[in-house]
Design an enzyme around this catalytic site. Structure first.
Site, PDB file in Angstrom:
ATOM      1  N   LYS A   1       0.918  -1.146  -0.048  1.00 45.39           N
ATOM      2  CA  LYS A   1       0.108   0.096  -0.119  1.00 45.39           C
ATOM      3  C   LYS A   1       0.930   1.174  -0.239  1.00 45.39           C
ATOM      4  CE  LYS A   1      -3.852  -1.864   2.736  1.00 45.39           C
ATOM      5  NZ  LYS A   1      -4.991  -1.641   1.643  1.00 45.39           N
TER       6      LYS A   1
ATOM      7  N   ARG B   1     -10.201 -11.608   1.957  1.00 44.70           N
ATOM      8  CA  ARG B   1     -10.962 -12.582   1.522  1.00 44.70           C
ATOM      9  C   ARG B   1     -10.232 -14.092   1.462  1.00 44.70           C
ATOM     10  NH1 ARG B   1     -11.386  -9.600  -4.029  1.00 44.70           N
ATOM     11  NH2 ARG B   1     -10.917  -7.963  -2.518  1.00 44.70           N
TER      12      ARG B   1
HETATM   13  N1  BES Z   1      -8.132  -3.776   4.264  1.00 45.07           N
HETATM   14  C1  BES Z   1      -8.256  -3.565   3.080  1.00 45.07           C
HETATM   15  C2  BES Z   1      -9.669  -2.833   3.049  1.00 45.07           C
HETATM   16  C3  BES Z   1      -9.736  -1.246   3.534  1.00 45.07           C
HETATM   17  C4  BES Z   1      -9.497  -0.209   2.916  1.00 45.07           C
HETATM   18  C5  BES Z   1     -10.274  -1.444   4.998  1.00 45.07           C
HETATM   19  C6  BES Z   1      -9.483   1.100   3.627  1.00 45.07           C
HETATM   20  C7  BES Z   1     -10.371  -0.112   5.406  1.00 45.07           C
HETATM   21  C8  BES Z   1     -10.004   1.192   4.952  1.00 45.07           C
HETATM   22  C9  BES Z   1      -8.304  -4.511   2.310  1.00 45.07           C
HETATM   23  O1  BES Z   1      -7.510  -5.957   2.724  1.00 45.07           O
HETATM   24  C10 BES Z   1      -7.656  -4.274   0.931  1.00 45.07           C
HETATM   25  O2  BES Z   1      -6.824  -3.801   0.835  1.00 45.07           O
HETATM   26  N2  BES Z   1      -8.625  -4.343  -0.016  1.00 45.07           N
HETATM   27  C11 BES Z   1      -8.319  -3.651  -1.590  1.00 45.07           C
HETATM   28  C12 BES Z   1      -8.653  -4.821  -2.270  1.00 45.07           C
HETATM   29  C13 BES Z   1      -8.147  -4.574  -3.853  1.00 45.07           C
HETATM   30  C14 BES Z   1      -6.674  -5.248  -3.856  1.00 45.07           C
HETATM   31  C15 BES Z   1      -8.749  -5.607  -4.928  1.00 45.07           C
HETATM   32  C16 BES Z   1      -8.804  -2.369  -1.858  1.00 45.07           C
HETATM   33  O3  BES Z   1     -10.017  -2.375  -1.180  1.00 45.07           O
HETATM   34  O4  BES Z   1      -8.040  -1.870  -2.259  1.00 45.07           O
HETATM   35 MN    MN Z   2      -5.462  -5.420   2.176  1.00 42.49          MN
END
Ligand code: BES
Ligand code: MN
Ligand code: ZN
Length: 506
Positions: A284, A358
Site C-alpha cells: 500500500k 477474503r
Molecule cells: N483492508 C483493506 C480494505 C480497507 C481499506 C479497509 C480502507 C479499511 C479502509 C483490504 O485488505 C484491501 O486492501 N482491499 C483492497 C482490495 C483490492 C486490492 C482488490 C482495496 O480495497 O483496495
Molecule cells: Mn489489503
C-alpha cells in the site's frame, strides 16, 4: 488521563452531592422529586427560565451556580424534549432506545466539563422507563470511553479530580438494575471491540489477539486456538499464505457460547482479523497506512459480541471464529501469481496480495460451516475500500444469500443505529473472478470491487444461510457522535446482539 466514571442507581431521598441534575420537559417546570427540591431552593421557575432562555429542548442545560437552600454547589436543569403521552406521541425515533443512549452521551458530555466529582441525577419524573434509563446509563459509559493508555498524563490532569461519580436516583431501582444487565453487556462488548481496534499493531499481533479471546473463558466461553501447524493439517493454505511474510505466526480462535439447548444448531459469526495490513508484496502507499491496524475490526466485533452474549447469558448457542494474521512484505511473503489450495479444495490464484481479507475468510468460513453445521453464518470484515466508495461511512455493506436474514439484519441495524445497506450478488460477478490458471482469483478488477469480494466469500459458505458485512467504512475513522468520541465505535457488536435477541434466543 480521563477521569474514571462510576454510575450507580439509588432510591430516594437524594443525599448531599456537589452537582444536582434534574430534568424538565419542553415547556414544563421540573416535576416530582425534582420539583420538591426546586421549590425548596426558593428559586422562581419563570424568572429563571426566562433569564436563561431555557425552553427544555432535548439536551439543553440550565446551569445554576450556588443554588440557595440546597445541599449542592450547582444545579443543572436539563431539557428532555417534548413530554410523551398518548395523544402527543413524540416520533418513534424520540422514544427509541437509541435516542436514550444518545441523550445519555450528550448529557455526559455536559457533565464531563464540570470538574465535579459527585453528581446526582433525579430521574423519577421524566417519564423514562427502566429500559430507557438503562440506555441512558449505557450511553454515558460509551461516551466516556477514551483510548489514552499511551498518553503520559500531564501535570494539569493530575490536579483534576480523578473520578466522576454519578448517582441516578430512581423510583424503581430494582427494575432499572435488571434492565441494565443486557444493555450494559452490550456496552461492555462494544468497549472491548473498541479497545482491540485502537490497540497498536506492535502490541496486538495474532498471538496477543488470540490471548485476548482466550481470556473470555472466564465468562464461560469455550475458547480453542489453532496454530499454523494445526491449520496446515486442515489444508488452510489460503489463510496461512496471508501471514507467511510475517515473523508473527497466524492463529485461528474459536469461541463457543452454549447458552441454548444442547440439541440446538449454533449460529456462527466469523471475523477478519488482519492485525496489520501493509498490502504485502502489492504494498500500500505510505499515506494513512497506520489505519491498517484497524484491519481486525471484524474479529474485534465478533470477540466483543461473544463477551456481550456471555455477560447477558444469552439463551442461544453461538460460535465465533476469528482468522488472525499479519500481512507483511518479505522474502517469504506470498506473491502475485502464487496459487494456493483452500481447505474447501477450491484453488485460488493470488493476483493482488492486498486482497488478503477474503483469503483469510475463505478458510475461516469453510471451517466454521464444515465443523459446526450452523443454522446461519455471518461474517464481518474491513474488506474493501470499494465499499467506502459506494456507501461512505454511514452504512456498512450487507451481502447475503438469504432474504430473510438480510431483512432481519437491516431491521436490527435501524434499531441500533449501526446501519446496513444491502448490495447485490449474482453469477455475473462470479465471472469476474474466474482465473486463467486456477478455479478462482482473488480480485475482480476495478468495477464492483466490494461485490466481487463478497462473491469470492460466497464460494466458501456452502449454501448455509449467510451474510457478509463489509465494515471497511464503518469500522474505524468514523465521525464522532454523542456516544463515541474514539477513533472506532466498535461497530458490529450492537447490531448483531440485537439480531440475536430479536430472533434466535429460546
Ligand atoms: N483492508 C483493506 C480494505 C480497507 C481499506 C479497509 C480502507 C479499511 C479502509 C483490504 O485488505 C484491501 O486492501 N482491499 C483492497 C482490495 C483490492 C486490492 C482488490 C482495496 O480495497 O483496495
Ligand atoms: Mn489489503
Ligand atoms: Zn485488509
Amino acid at each position: 488521563m480521563t477521569k474514571k466514571l462510576t454510575i450507580k442507581t439509588a432510591n430516594f431521598p437524594v443525599k448531599k452531592t456537589s452537582v444536582l441534575v434534574m430534568f424538565a420537559h419542553e415547556g414544563n417546570r421540573p416535576e416530582g422529586e425534582a420539583d420538591t427540591l426546586f421549590i425548596k431552593s426558593g428559586l422562581d421557575w419563570d424568572t429563571l427560565k426566562n433569564a436563561a432562555t431555557f425552553t427544555g429542548t432535548r439536551g439543553q442545560v440550565l446551569d445554576v451556580l450556588a443554588p440557595p437552600n440546597l445541599d449542592a454547589k450547582r444545579l443543572l436543569i436539563v431539557g428532555t424534549g417534548p413530554k410523551i403521552d398518548e395523544d402527543n406521541s413524540a416520533s418513534e425515533q424520540e422514544q427509541s432506545s437509541l435516542s436514550y443512549a444518545n441523550f445519555g452521551g450528550k448529557l455526559l458530555g455536559s457533565l464531563q466539563n464540570l470538574e465535579a466529582q459527585k453528581i446526582a441525577l433525579i430521574l423519577d419524573a421524566p417519564d423514562m422507563s427502566p429500559p430507557q434509563i438503562a440506555q441512558l446509563i449505557a450511553g454515558m459509559h460509551l461516551r466516556h470511553y477514551s483510548f489514552d493508555k499511551y498518553i503520559t498524563p500531564s501535570k494539569d490532569d493530575d490536579a483534576a479530580p480523578t473520578d466522576l461519580n454519578i448517582v441516578m436516583y430512581v423510583n424503581k431501582k430494582r427494575d432499572v438494575d435488571k434492565a441494565s444487565i443486557p444493555v450494559m453487556a452490550r456496552a461492555h462488548g462494544t468497549l472491548l471491540a473498541r479497545d482491540l481496534v485502537n490497540e497498536p499493531p506492535n502490541v496486538l499481533g495474532p498471538v496477543e489477539f488470540a490471548k485476548a479471546a482466550k481470556s473470555l473463558s472466564s465468562l464461560g466461553i469455550e475458547v480453542e486456538i489453532l496454530t499454523p501447524t494445526e491449520m496446515n493439517k486442515l489444508g488452510m493454505e489460503s489463510l496461512l499464505c496471508v501471514g507467511q511474510g510475517s515473523t508473527r505466526p497466524s492463529r485461528l480462535a474459536i469461541m463457543s457460547w452454549n447458552g441454548g439447548k444442547k440439541s440446538d444448531q449454533p449460529i456462527a459469526f466469523v471475523g477478519k482479523g488482519v492485525v496489520f495490513d501493509t498490502g504485502g508484496i502489492s504494498i500500500k502507499p505510505a499515506g494513512g497506512m497506520q489505519d491498517m491496524k484497524g484491519d481486525m475490526g471484524g474479529a474485534a466485533a465478533v470477540t466483543g459480541l461473544m463477551k456481550t452474549l456471555a455477560l447477558r447469558k444469552a439463551k442461544v448457542n453461538v460460535v465465533g471464529v476469528i482468522g488472525l494474521a499479519e500481512n507483511m512484505p518479505d522474502g517469504n511473503a506470498v506473491r502475485p501469481g502464487d496459487i494456493v489450495k483452500a481447505m474447501s479444495g477450491t484453488i485460488i490464484e493470488i493476483i493482488n496480495t492486498d486482497a488478503e481479507g477474503r483469503l483469510v475468510l475463505a478458510d475461516a468460513l469453510w471451517y466454521t460451516q464444515d465443523r459446526f453445521k450452523p443454522k446461519l453464518m455471518i461474517n464481518l470484515a474491513t474488506l474493501t475500500g470499494a465499499i467506502m466508495v459506494a456507501l461512505g461511512q454511514d452504512y456498512a455493506g450487507l451481502f447475503s444469500n438469504d432474504d430473510e436474514l438480510a431483512a432481519r439484519l437491516s431491521e436490527a441495524g435501524n434499531v441500533t443505529g449501526e446501519k446496513l445497506w444491502r448490495m447485490p450478488l449474482g453469477p455475473a460477478y462470479d465471472k469476474m473472478i474466474k482465473s486463467r490458471f486456477a478455479d478462482i482469483k482473488n480480485t475482480g478488477g476495478r468495477y464492483g470491487g466490494a461485490i466481487t469480494a463478497a462473491q469470492f466469500l460466497q464460494r466458501f459458505v456452502n449454501d448455509v444461510p449467510w451474510a457478509h458485512l463489509d465494515i471497511a467504512g464503518t469500522g474505524f475513522g468514523t465521525p464522532a457522535n454523542d456516544t463515541n468520541k474514539s477513533w472506532t465505535s466498535g461497530f458490529g457488536v450492537a447490531v448483531l446482539d440485537q439480531l440475536v435477541a430479536d430472533h434466535y434466543e429460546t
